[in-house]
Scaffold this motif. Structure first.
Motif, PDB file in Angstrom:
ATOM      1  N   PHE A 131     -59.163  43.199-116.223  1.00 60.65           N
ATOM      2  CA  PHE A 131     -58.904  44.272-115.258  1.00 60.65           C
ATOM      3  C   PHE A 131     -58.505  45.564-115.965  1.00 60.65           C
ATOM      4  O   PHE A 131     -57.510  46.204-115.633  1.00 60.65           O
ATOM      5  CB  PHE A 131     -57.827  43.852-114.265  1.00 60.65           C
ATOM      6  N   GLY A 132     -59.288  45.949-116.966  1.00 53.89           N
ATOM      7  CA  GLY A 132     -59.068  47.214-117.641  1.00 53.89           C
ATOM      8  C   GLY A 132     -57.730  47.273-118.336  1.00 53.89           C
ATOM      9  O   GLY A 132     -57.368  46.376-119.111  1.00 53.89           O
ATOM     10  N   ASP A 133     -56.968  48.345-118.038  1.00 56.66           N
ATOM     11  CA  ASP A 133     -55.667  48.539-118.670  1.00 56.66           C
ATOM     12  C   ASP A 133     -54.576  47.696-118.038  1.00 56.66           C
ATOM     13  O   ASP A 133     -53.456  47.647-118.562  1.00 56.66           O
ATOM     14  CB  ASP A 133     -55.271  50.022-118.604  1.00 56.66           C
ATOM     15  N   LEU A 134     -54.876  47.037-116.911  1.00 61.65           N
ATOM     16  CA  LEU A 134     -53.895  46.154-116.280  1.00 61.65           C
ATOM     17  C   LEU A 134     -53.873  44.827-117.038  1.00 61.65           C
ATOM     18  O   LEU A 134     -54.870  44.102-117.072  1.00 61.65           O
ATOM     19  CB  LEU A 134     -54.249  45.919-114.821  1.00 61.65           C
ATOM     20  N   SER A 175     -58.017  54.056 -98.890  1.00 63.68           N
ATOM     21  CA  SER A 175     -57.462  52.701 -98.989  1.00 63.68           C
ATOM     22  C   SER A 175     -56.467  52.703-100.139  1.00 63.68           C
ATOM     23  O   SER A 175     -56.824  52.466-101.297  1.00 63.68           O
ATOM     24  CB  SER A 175     -58.586  51.684 -99.246  1.00 63.68           C
ATOM     25  N   ALA A 176     -55.206  52.977 -99.818  1.00 70.25           N
ATOM     26  CA  ALA A 176     -54.214  53.226-100.873  1.00 70.25           C
ATOM     27  C   ALA A 176     -53.977  51.999-101.739  1.00 70.25           C
ATOM     28  O   ALA A 176     -53.843  52.117-102.960  1.00 70.25           O
ATOM     29  CB  ALA A 176     -52.903  53.695-100.247  1.00 70.25           C
ATOM     30  N   ASP A 177     -53.929  50.820-101.133  1.00 72.18           N
ATOM     31  CA  ASP A 177     -53.622  49.616-101.902  1.00 72.18           C
ATOM     32  C   ASP A 177     -54.854  49.112-102.647  1.00 72.18           C
ATOM     33  O   ASP A 177     -54.930  49.207-103.880  1.00 72.18           O
ATOM     34  CB  ASP A 177     -53.071  48.530-100.979  1.00 72.18           C
ATOM     35  N   ILE A 178     -55.852  48.609-101.924  1.00 70.44           N
ATOM     36  CA  ILE A 178     -57.020  48.011-102.573  1.00 70.44           C
ATOM     37  C   ILE A 178     -57.876  49.078-103.241  1.00 70.44           C
ATOM     38  O   ILE A 178     -58.291  48.937-104.395  1.00 70.44           O
ATOM     39  CB  ILE A 178     -57.850  47.198-101.569  1.00 70.44           C
ATOM     40  N   GLY A 179     -58.128  50.180-102.532  1.00 71.99           N
ATOM     41  CA  GLY A 179     -58.904  51.257-103.133  1.00 71.99           C
ATOM     42  C   GLY A 179     -58.210  51.841-104.351  1.00 71.99           C
ATOM     43  O   GLY A 179     -58.851  52.148-105.367  1.00 71.99           O
ATOM     44  N   GLY A 180     -56.880  51.982-104.260  1.00 70.31           N
ATOM     45  CA  GLY A 180     -56.122  52.482-105.404  1.00 70.31           C
ATOM     46  C   GLY A 180     -56.156  51.520-106.575  1.00 70.31           C
ATOM     47  O   GLY A 180     -56.274  51.935-107.738  1.00 70.31           O
ATOM     48  N   ASP A 199     -57.777  52.305-110.239  1.00 74.80           N
ATOM     49  CA  ASP A 199     -56.970  52.210-111.453  1.00 74.80           C
ATOM     50  C   ASP A 199     -57.627  51.325-112.503  1.00 74.80           C
ATOM     51  O   ASP A 199     -57.673  51.677-113.688  1.00 74.80           O
ATOM     52  CB  ASP A 199     -55.570  51.694-111.114  1.00 74.80           C
ATOM     53  N   ILE A 200     -58.128  50.158-112.081  1.00 75.30           N
ATOM     54  CA  ILE A 200     -58.724  49.257-113.076  1.00 75.30           C
ATOM     55  C   ILE A 200     -60.082  49.769-113.535  1.00 75.30           C
ATOM     56  O   ILE A 200     -60.558  49.398-114.618  1.00 75.30           O
ATOM     57  CB  ILE A 200     -58.824  47.802-112.564  1.00 75.30           C
TER      58      ILE A 200
END
Length: 303
Positions: A85-88, A208-213, A217-218
């Motif tokens: 998941f990228g930088d996560l 979509s602040a949670d899932i879209g965010g 981010d990833i």
């Protein structure tokens, strides 16, 4: 439509699973996991975490850790990051895997939902080949197999000849194509026409602040790879396009042909038309703008 996604999450896998969770016409019955973008235990952890975050109650059945005949695998860290998941990198363990392995789970679900189940494979085809070996009726029990993989009429992405999912287990892919169920192949021929740009991710995150965010981010790691390697300002909606093909085949131009996979030599993983093989439907063109819009509208409906 009853759907199981065979997956190796993976940033584009996370996008596809989010789309499936948001699409009202999809009844997501579970995820089966495979090596590919990550090691298989990471795939399973990421899949369980995604379902928890999406508030989807569905099982995760862990599958093949390696390609057929192999005992090792090198994940695509350069593309998807060290944990997929990228930088996560701090991804919690949520829940546990299903008691059945992926192949057995696929076989049992195909029996339970005979003629109704669509399997969308967005990683190497090792679990699909294993299910076909485990139960000769598997191919007849499922309604359709939709595969994200291959580059039949265009160059590959992991080599000049091969697309990554097919390349990672060319033998399994060739086994599947030698005696396929009703199959749709959604390869680079169309997925590279569904470019999702940084601005699209930002717009999605605003809606979509949670899932879209989370997806925005990833995706930054993923987008950087595309820019460095191909000079692209976005990423193809590879796996999401395959999930969309499960329910919106009218958005695709398809040609029927058998497909042969090169399993040895410098062109390993190449997918070539072969009229001696049983025909499958190969996507040749797509309404790319329509796929991008549909993806955004569905995922934007999530919290």
């Amino acid at each position: 439509m009853k759907l199981i996604i065979d997956t190796d999450p993976g940033i584009d896998d996370a996008m596809a699973i989010s789309y499936a969770a948001a699409a009202s016409e999809i009844d997501l019955l579970g995820l089966t996991t495979v090596f590919g973008n990550t090691h298989v235990h990471q795939s399973s952890r990421n899949a369980r975490y995604l379902l928890h975050r999406l508030a989807v109650e569905a099982p995760v059945a862990e599958g093949a850790p390696f390609a057929l005949g192999r005992t090792d695998h090198a994940p695509s860290e350069r593309v998807h990051g060290p944990e997929g998941f990228g930088d996560l990198t701090d991804i919690p363990e949520v829940g546990t895997n299903h008691s059945l392995d992926a192949a057995a789970f696929l076989v049992e679900m195909a029996k339970a939902h005979r003629g109704e189940l669509v399997v969308c494979a967005v990683g190497p085809l090792t679990n699909i080949a294993a299910a076909m070996r485990l139960d000769p009726e598997f191919s007849r029990n499922i309604k359709r197999l939709v595969i994200m993989g291959g580059a039949v009429f265009c160059p590959g992405n992991i080599t000049e000849h091969a697309e990554a999912n097919i390349y990672h287990d060319a033998a399994a892919a060739d086994e599947v194509f030698s005696s396929p169920p009703d199959t749709v192949l959604v390869g680079l021929d169309v997925t590279l026409k569904t470019l999702y740009e940084t601005a699209d991710f930002e717009a999605l995150a605003r809606r979509s602040a949670d899932i879209g965010g989370f997806l925005r981010d990833i995706s930054r790691f993923y987008l950087n790879f595309y820019k460095e390697i191909g000079g692209l300002e976005g990423c193809g909606l590879h796996d999401s396009t395959a999930v969309i093909a499960c329910t919106h085949d009218g958005m695709f131009d398809m040609v029927e042909t058998g497909v042969k996979v090169t399993t040895i030599g410098s062109e390993i993983g190449a997918t070539r038309p072969d009229p001696s093989r049983p025909p499958i439907r190969v996507c040749r063109d797509v309404d790319g703008a329509g796929v991008v819009q549909l993806f955004t509208e569905r995922v934007a409906s999530l919290p």
